[in-house]
Each structure stands twice: as C-alpha cells, then as structure tokens.
Design a protein around this motif. Structure first.
Motif, PDB file in Angstrom:
ATOM      1  N   VAL A  30       0.949   4.010  -3.124  1.00 21.53           N
ATOM      2  CA  VAL A  30       0.639   5.425  -2.938  1.00 21.53           C
ATOM      3  C   VAL A  30       1.838   6.288  -3.324  1.00 21.53           C
ATOM      4  O   VAL A  30       1.696   7.299  -4.020  1.00 21.53           O
ATOM      5  CB  VAL A  30       0.207   5.699  -1.475  1.00 21.53           C
ATOM      6  CG1 VAL A  30       0.151   7.195  -1.183  1.00 21.53           C
ATOM      7  CG2 VAL A  30      -1.134   5.046  -1.189  1.00 21.53           C
ATOM      8  N   GLN A  31       3.021   5.901  -2.891  1.00 20.96           N
ATOM      9  CA  GLN A  31       4.211   6.687  -3.191  1.00 20.96           C
ATOM     10  C   GLN A  31       4.496   6.724  -4.690  1.00 20.96           C
ATOM     11  O   GLN A  31       4.838   7.778  -5.231  1.00 20.96           O
ATOM     12  CB  GLN A  31       5.423   6.130  -2.445  1.00 20.96           C
ATOM     13  CG  GLN A  31       5.370   6.376  -0.953  1.00 20.96           C
ATOM     14  CD  GLN A  31       6.478   5.666  -0.202  1.00 20.96           C
ATOM     15  OE1 GLN A  31       6.878   4.560  -0.545  1.00 20.96           O
ATOM     16  NE2 GLN A  31       6.978   6.306   0.836  1.00 20.96           N
ATOM     17  N   VAL A  76       2.386   6.379  -7.158  1.00 24.28           N
ATOM     18  CA  VAL A  76       1.358   7.132  -7.878  1.00 24.28           C
ATOM     19  C   VAL A  76       1.445   8.628  -7.586  1.00 24.28           C
ATOM     20  O   VAL A  76       1.314   9.450  -8.491  1.00 24.28           O
ATOM     21  CB  VAL A  76      -0.051   6.588  -7.526  1.00 24.28           C
ATOM     22  CG1 VAL A  76      -1.139   7.506  -8.037  1.00 24.28           C
ATOM     23  CG2 VAL A  76      -0.224   5.189  -8.085  1.00 24.28           C
ATOM     24  N   THR A  77       1.677   8.993  -6.347  1.00 19.61           N
ATOM     25  CA  THR A  77       1.620  10.408  -5.974  1.00 19.61           C
ATOM     26  C   THR A  77       2.935  11.160  -6.146  1.00 19.61           C
ATOM     27  O   THR A  77       2.916  12.356  -6.436  1.00 19.61           O
ATOM     28  CB  THR A  77       1.151  10.572  -4.516  1.00 19.61           C
ATOM     29  OG1 THR A  77       2.071   9.914  -3.640  1.00 19.61           O
ATOM     30  CG2 THR A  77      -0.253  10.024  -4.333  1.00 19.61           C
ATOM     31  N   ALA A 135       0.831  -1.201   0.000  1.00 18.08           N
ATOM     32  CA  ALA A 135       0.000   0.000   0.000  1.00 18.08           C
ATOM     33  C   ALA A 135       0.869   1.256   0.000  1.00 18.08           C
ATOM     34  O   ALA A 135       0.621   2.195  -0.766  1.00 18.08           O
ATOM     35  CB  ALA A 135      -0.935  -0.008   1.204  1.00 18.08           C
ATOM     36  N   ARG A 136       1.886   1.269   0.833  1.00 18.69           N
ATOM     37  CA  ARG A 136       2.773   2.430   0.906  1.00 18.69           C
ATOM     38  C   ARG A 136       3.455   2.671  -0.434  1.00 18.69           C
ATOM     39  O   ARG A 136       3.490   3.789  -0.938  1.00 18.69           O
ATOM     40  CB  ARG A 136       3.822   2.227   1.998  1.00 18.69           C
ATOM     41  CG  ARG A 136       4.832   3.336   2.081  1.00 18.69           C
ATOM     42  CD  ARG A 136       5.879   3.071   3.139  1.00 18.69           C
ATOM     43  NE  ARG A 136       6.837   4.161   3.203  1.00 18.69           N
ATOM     44  CZ  ARG A 136       7.794   4.251   4.088  1.00 18.69           C
ATOM     45  NH1 ARG A 136       7.927   3.317   5.006  1.00 18.69           N
ATOM     46  NH2 ARG A 136       8.628   5.266   4.065  1.00 18.69           N
ATOM     47  N   TYR A 163      10.994   3.981  -3.899  1.00 23.07           N
ATOM     48  CA  TYR A 163       9.619   3.505  -4.031  1.00 23.07           C
ATOM     49  C   TYR A 163       9.554   2.168  -4.767  1.00 23.07           C
ATOM     50  O   TYR A 163       8.735   1.315  -4.445  1.00 23.07           O
ATOM     51  CB  TYR A 163       8.758   4.553  -4.719  1.00 23.07           C
ATOM     52  CG  TYR A 163       8.765   5.891  -3.992  1.00 23.07           C
ATOM     53  CD1 TYR A 163       8.915   5.966  -2.612  1.00 23.07           C
ATOM     54  CD2 TYR A 163       8.630   7.079  -4.686  1.00 23.07           C
ATOM     55  CE1 TYR A 163       8.935   7.175  -1.947  1.00 23.07           C
ATOM     56  CE2 TYR A 163       8.646   8.307  -4.029  1.00 23.07           C
ATOM     57  CZ  TYR A 163       8.800   8.343  -2.661  1.00 23.07           C
ATOM     58  OH  TYR A 163       8.809   9.546  -2.003  1.00 23.07           O
TER      59      TYR A 163
END
Length: 146
Positions: free
Chosen positions: A36-37, A39-40, A32-33, A49
């Motif tokens: 998110v990293q 994508v963002t 999950a981390r 990442y």
C-alpha cells in the motif's frame, strides 16, 4: 524435543506452531503495508517502504521454511531478519531523516511492540532447540575412537 535415533523435532510442532503463526501474521502485515505504501506514496519515503517490502519477503520466506521444516532456509531467513532489524534499528535512530515514515524494523520494531526484535531471537532459539542430534556412539563401534 529430539526424537530417538537423532531425528529432529519438527520446527512447526508444539510451540513452533505459535512461532509459525506469528511469522505468518508479520508476513501478511509487512507485505500488505509495504504494498500500500509503495503504491500510494512510494515517492515520500522510498527507502523506508522498500525496507518494509524486504521485511515482508523475509517474513514470508521464514514462515514457509519453518512450516515445512526447511531448517537451512529458515535459519538464513531468520538470521537475515535479525541483522535487518538491528541494522535498520540503528540506522533509523542515527538518521531519522532517512526514515520519514516508519518501517517494520525501524526503531528496532518499536511500532510493533518490539516483536520484530524479539521474533528472530525466538526463531533462532527454536531452530537450535529442535535441531537434529547426533546419536551416541556405542563403545563397540569401530569408529568410536576417532
């Protein structure tokens, strides 16, 4: 923990259940981390990442293999995890600029209370403890002298 007749204890029974649960938590957290990293802000620290994503995949594979008793796959995944946490740990300390943002394995898992460093050691120890044993040969067995 071995069964009579040379069978192995399940990798997901007894303390193995806790091990599988911890691996599952790390699989979810790292995946999950990393997702998110990437994508963002994937452009800010792509190596960090990507390594977090790799860690997530390794944790997922280890979780499933330990839960299903797939010893070879589990051993491979946990061994890769150990090499990864050691290599990334050393590299992140030797070249901190390459890791502007932490990964699960950077600093030997410092951000996760060093659990990523201890977990593969526990995993390998558990796999060794629950490995199949060879049944003892009887004295009247014709192959006993070989």
């Amino acid at each position: 923990m071995s069964r009579p007749g040379g069978g192995a204890a399940s990798t997901a029974s007894g303390p193995g259940r806790v091990l599988v649960a911890v691996y599952a938590v790390f699989a979810l957290a790292a995946s999950a981390r990393a997702g998110v990293q990437l994508v963002t802000k994937g452009h800010e620290a792509p190596l960090a990442y990507a390594l977090s994503a790799l860690a997530g995949v390794v944790y997922v594979v280890a979780t499933v293999a330990l839960a299903r008793g797939q010893r070879r796959v589990a051993t491979a995944a946990v061994s890769i995890e150990l090499v990864g946490v050691l290599a990334v740990g050393v590299f992140s300390l030797a070249d901190p600029a390459a890791f502007p943002d932490a990964t699960v394995w950077s600093g030997f898992g410092q951000g996760y209370g060093y659990v990523p460093l201890v977990l593969p050691l526990l995993g390998l120890a558990w796999l060794r403890r629950t490995r199949p044993t060879r049944p003892a040969r009887r004295a009247d067995d014709p192959g006993a002298g070989r």
